[in-house]
Write a protein that holds these residues in place. Structure first.
Motif, PDB file in Angstrom:
ATOM      1  N   GLY A 123       0.809  -1.209   0.000  1.00 50.11           N
ATOM      2  CA  GLY A 123       0.000   0.000   0.000  1.00 50.11           C
ATOM      3  C   GLY A 123       0.843   1.260   0.000  1.00 50.11           C
ATOM      4  O   GLY A 123       0.559   2.216  -0.720  1.00 50.11           O
ATOM      5  N   PHE A 124       1.905   1.276   0.819  1.00 52.85           N
ATOM      6  CA  PHE A 124       2.796   2.442   0.836  1.00 52.85           C
ATOM      7  C   PHE A 124       3.514   2.602  -0.495  1.00 52.85           C
ATOM      8  O   PHE A 124       3.709   3.709  -0.978  1.00 52.85           O
ATOM      9  CB  PHE A 124       3.839   2.314   1.955  1.00 52.85           C
ATOM     10  CG  PHE A 124       3.362   2.834   3.263  1.00 52.85           C
ATOM     11  CD1 PHE A 124       2.951   4.143   3.410  1.00 52.85           C
ATOM     12  CD2 PHE A 124       3.322   2.009   4.375  1.00 52.85           C
ATOM     13  CE1 PHE A 124       2.500   4.631   4.614  1.00 52.85           C
ATOM     14  CE2 PHE A 124       2.871   2.477   5.593  1.00 52.85           C
ATOM     15  CZ  PHE A 124       2.462   3.794   5.714  1.00 52.85           C
ATOM     16  N   HIS A 125       3.928   1.489  -1.092  1.00 54.59           N
ATOM     17  CA  HIS A 125       4.681   1.530  -2.338  1.00 54.59           C
ATOM     18  C   HIS A 125       3.843   2.121  -3.478  1.00 54.59           C
ATOM     19  O   HIS A 125       4.367   2.809  -4.345  1.00 54.59           O
ATOM     20  CB  HIS A 125       5.133   0.112  -2.704  1.00 54.59           C
ATOM     21  CG  HIS A 125       6.228   0.077  -3.711  1.00 54.59           C
ATOM     22  ND1 HIS A 125       7.550   0.236  -3.374  1.00 54.59           N
ATOM     23  CD2 HIS A 125       6.210  -0.086  -5.048  1.00 54.59           C
ATOM     24  CE1 HIS A 125       8.291   0.158  -4.464  1.00 54.59           C
ATOM     25  NE2 HIS A 125       7.508  -0.039  -5.491  1.00 54.59           N
ATOM     26  N   ARG A 126       2.537   1.854  -3.465  1.00 52.49           N
ATOM     27  CA  ARG A 126       1.680   2.282  -4.569  1.00 52.49           C
ATOM     28  C   ARG A 126       0.824   3.498  -4.253  1.00 52.49           C
ATOM     29  O   ARG A 126       0.015   3.911  -5.073  1.00 52.49           O
ATOM     30  CB  ARG A 126       0.770   1.111  -4.959  1.00 52.49           C
ATOM     31  CG  ARG A 126       1.583  -0.089  -5.429  1.00 52.49           C
ATOM     32  CD  ARG A 126       0.720  -1.143  -5.991  1.00 52.49           C
ATOM     33  NE  ARG A 126       0.020  -0.628  -7.158  1.00 52.49           N
ATOM     34  CZ  ARG A 126      -1.019  -1.232  -7.709  1.00 52.49           C
ATOM     35  NH1 ARG A 126      -1.477  -2.335  -7.220  1.00 52.49           N
ATOM     36  NH2 ARG A 126      -1.604  -0.715  -8.764  1.00 52.49           N
ATOM     37  N   LEU A 127       0.997   4.080  -3.082  1.00 49.29           N
ATOM     38  CA  LEU A 127       0.177   5.215  -2.658  1.00 49.29           C
ATOM     39  C   LEU A 127       0.492   6.457  -3.492  1.00 49.29           C
ATOM     40  O   LEU A 127       1.652   6.851  -3.614  1.00 49.29           O
ATOM     41  CB  LEU A 127       0.442   5.498  -1.179  1.00 49.29           C
ATOM     42  CG  LEU A 127      -0.438   6.518  -0.484  1.00 49.29           C
ATOM     43  CD1 LEU A 127      -1.881   6.046  -0.476  1.00 49.29           C
ATOM     44  CD2 LEU A 127       0.041   6.720   0.939  1.00 49.29           C
ATOM     45  N   HIS A 128      -0.529   7.058  -4.093  1.00 53.49           N
ATOM     46  CA  HIS A 128      -0.337   8.271  -4.882  1.00 53.49           C
ATOM     47  C   HIS A 128      -1.679   8.977  -5.051  1.00 53.49           C
ATOM     48  O   HIS A 128      -2.725   8.415  -4.787  1.00 53.49           O
ATOM     49  CB  HIS A 128       0.265   7.950  -6.252  1.00 53.49           C
ATOM     50  CG  HIS A 128      -0.643   7.123  -7.107  1.00 53.49           C
ATOM     51  ND1 HIS A 128      -0.777   5.768  -6.936  1.00 53.49           N
ATOM     52  CD2 HIS A 128      -1.476   7.467  -8.108  1.00 53.49           C
ATOM     53  CE1 HIS A 128      -1.663   5.304  -7.817  1.00 53.49           C
ATOM     54  NE2 HIS A 128      -2.106   6.303  -8.541  1.00 53.49           N
ATOM     55  N   GLY A 129      -1.653  10.202  -5.493  1.00 54.78           N
ATOM     56  CA  GLY A 129      -2.868  10.935  -5.816  1.00 54.78           C
ATOM     57  C   GLY A 129      -3.299  11.903  -4.733  1.00 54.78           C
ATOM     58  O   GLY A 129      -3.231  11.589  -3.552  1.00 54.78           O
ATOM     59  N   TYR A 130      -3.734  13.075  -5.154  1.00 53.10           N
ATOM     60  CA  TYR A 130      -4.187  14.114  -4.231  1.00 53.10           C
ATOM     61  C   TYR A 130      -5.650  13.871  -3.880  1.00 53.10           C
ATOM     62  O   TYR A 130      -6.548  14.522  -4.400  1.00 53.10           O
ATOM     63  CB  TYR A 130      -4.006  15.496  -4.859  1.00 53.10           C
ATOM     64  CG  TYR A 130      -2.560  15.911  -4.945  1.00 53.10           C
ATOM     65  CD1 TYR A 130      -1.947  16.570  -3.889  1.00 53.10           C
ATOM     66  CD2 TYR A 130      -1.805  15.636  -6.071  1.00 53.10           C
ATOM     67  CE1 TYR A 130      -0.624  16.957  -3.963  1.00 53.10           C
ATOM     68  CE2 TYR A 130      -0.479  16.016  -6.155  1.00 53.10           C
ATOM     69  CZ  TYR A 130       0.101  16.671  -5.094  1.00 53.10           C
ATOM     70  OH  TYR A 130       1.416  17.040  -5.170  1.00 53.10           O
ATOM     71  N   GLN A 131      -5.876  12.911  -3.004  1.00 52.18           N
ATOM     72  CA  GLN A 131      -7.220  12.578  -2.571  1.00 52.18           C
ATOM     73  C   GLN A 131      -7.126  11.838  -1.245  1.00 52.18           C
ATOM     74  O   GLN A 131      -6.188  11.089  -1.022  1.00 52.18           O
ATOM     75  CB  GLN A 131      -7.894  11.677  -3.612  1.00 52.18           C
ATOM     76  CG  GLN A 131      -9.311  11.291  -3.254  1.00 52.18           C
ATOM     77  CD  GLN A 131      -9.833  10.182  -4.129  1.00 52.18           C
ATOM     78  OE1 GLN A 131      -9.072   9.434  -4.709  1.00 52.18           O
ATOM     79  NE2 GLN A 131     -11.135  10.066  -4.203  1.00 52.18           N
ATOM     80  N   GLY A 132      -8.073  12.073  -0.349  1.00 49.01           N
ATOM     81  CA  GLY A 132      -8.130  11.296   0.874  1.00 49.01           C
ATOM     82  C   GLY A 132      -7.819  12.054   2.148  1.00 49.01           C
ATOM     83  O   GLY A 132      -7.801  11.459   3.214  1.00 49.01           O
ATOM     84  N   GLY A 133      -7.534  13.333   2.074  1.00 51.42           N
ATOM     85  CA  GLY A 133      -7.274  14.098   3.287  1.00 51.42           C
ATOM     86  C   GLY A 133      -5.854  14.648   3.343  1.00 51.42           C
ATOM     87  O   GLY A 133      -5.040  14.433   2.443  1.00 51.42           O
ATOM     88  N   VAL A 134      -5.573  15.342   4.438  1.00 51.44           N
ATOM     89  CA  VAL A 134      -4.313  16.074   4.590  1.00 51.44           C
ATOM     90  C   VAL A 134      -3.099  15.162   4.479  1.00 51.44           C
ATOM     91  O   VAL A 134      -2.123  15.476   3.783  1.00 51.44           O
ATOM     92  CB  VAL A 134      -4.291  16.831   5.940  1.00 51.44           C
ATOM     93  CG1 VAL A 134      -2.947  17.493   6.164  1.00 51.44           C
ATOM     94  CG2 VAL A 134      -5.389  17.857   5.993  1.00 51.44           C
ATOM     95  N   ASN A 135      -3.126  14.014   5.156  1.00 52.86           N
ATOM     96  CA  ASN A 135      -1.971  13.110   5.118  1.00 52.86           C
ATOM     97  C   ASN A 135      -1.650  12.659   3.697  1.00 52.86           C
ATOM     98  O   ASN A 135      -0.492  12.573   3.305  1.00 52.86           O
ATOM     99  CB  ASN A 135      -2.213  11.888   5.995  1.00 52.86           C
ATOM    100  CG  ASN A 135      -2.306  12.245   7.457  1.00 52.86           C
ATOM    101  OD1 ASN A 135      -1.831  13.293   7.874  1.00 52.86           O
ATOM    102  ND2 ASN A 135      -2.931  11.389   8.240  1.00 52.86           N
TER     103      ASN A 135
END
Length: 193
Positions: A123-135
């Motif tokens: 999940g960390f490796h593929r995490l991307h995109g400006y969506q889902g909150g501040v973090n």
């Protein structure tokens, strides 16, 4: 003066890159040697929750907002729409929640899968995109900053190499050969794989 400025840019961009390269090393290591890590989900459960009003499902954004508030769902979400239902997937590293809503039924069918170390690293490796909150916005900003740093690091490195090396033939041959390997790989993946 310009030489020292470019040298500082090279140094600072290297620091930014080092942080993301370490993260990619750790998460990539887990993905490469996945057979050493348990792949089975730690927990999987299904629940149903009533939807109080059809207004909640009037739009996907309204439904996602209500579900996030009602069930405390976090992370990024995306929609999968079929003829007979709407499915929303909420994900953050290590956990995926799938919510299925069918027309004319006032119930949401929810599946929550909590993963293990492998799914967390994946999940960390593929995490991307400006969506889902501040973090997630911060993560994406630093992700983009590392991409920019990679370009700055390469360009400033070439400048520094060119300015400090008297014999450039060997370096030029190495640079051209690795550039050719990269170009051939990209062309192969685009047209022949």
């Amino acid at each position: 003066m310009i030489y020292h400025t470019i040298r500082r840019l090279h140094l600072y961009s290297g620091f930014v890159l080092a942080a993301f390269i370490m993260m990619y090393f750790v998460t990539g290591f887990v993905m490469i040697f996945e057979d050493r890590f348990q792949r089975k989900d730690v927990e999987e459960r299904e629940i149903r929750t009533p939807i109080p009003s059809r207004a909640v499902v009037s739009s996907t954004d309204a439904l996602a907002g209500w579900l996030q508030q009602e069930l405390g769902l976090g992370g990024q979400w995306y929609e999968e729409r079929r003829k007979n239902d709407v499915t929303l997937h909420f994900r953050h590293p290590g956990t995926v929640t799938t919510v299925r809503v069918m027309p004319n039924i006032d119930t949401a069918f929810i599946t929550i899968k909590k993963g293990n170390v492998y799914s967390l690293m994946h999940g960390f490796h593929r995490l991307h995109g400006y969506q889902g909150g501040v973090n997630y916005y911060l993560w994406s900003f630093f992700y983009d900053l590392s991409a920019l740093s990679m370009i700055v690091f390469a360009v400033t490195g070439l400048y520094l190499w060119w300015k400090t090396t008297s014999k450039r033939l060997a370096g030029t041959l190495v640079l051209l050969s690795f550039t050719a390997v990269t170009a051939v790989t990209i062309i192969y993946l685009m047209f022949y794989s």
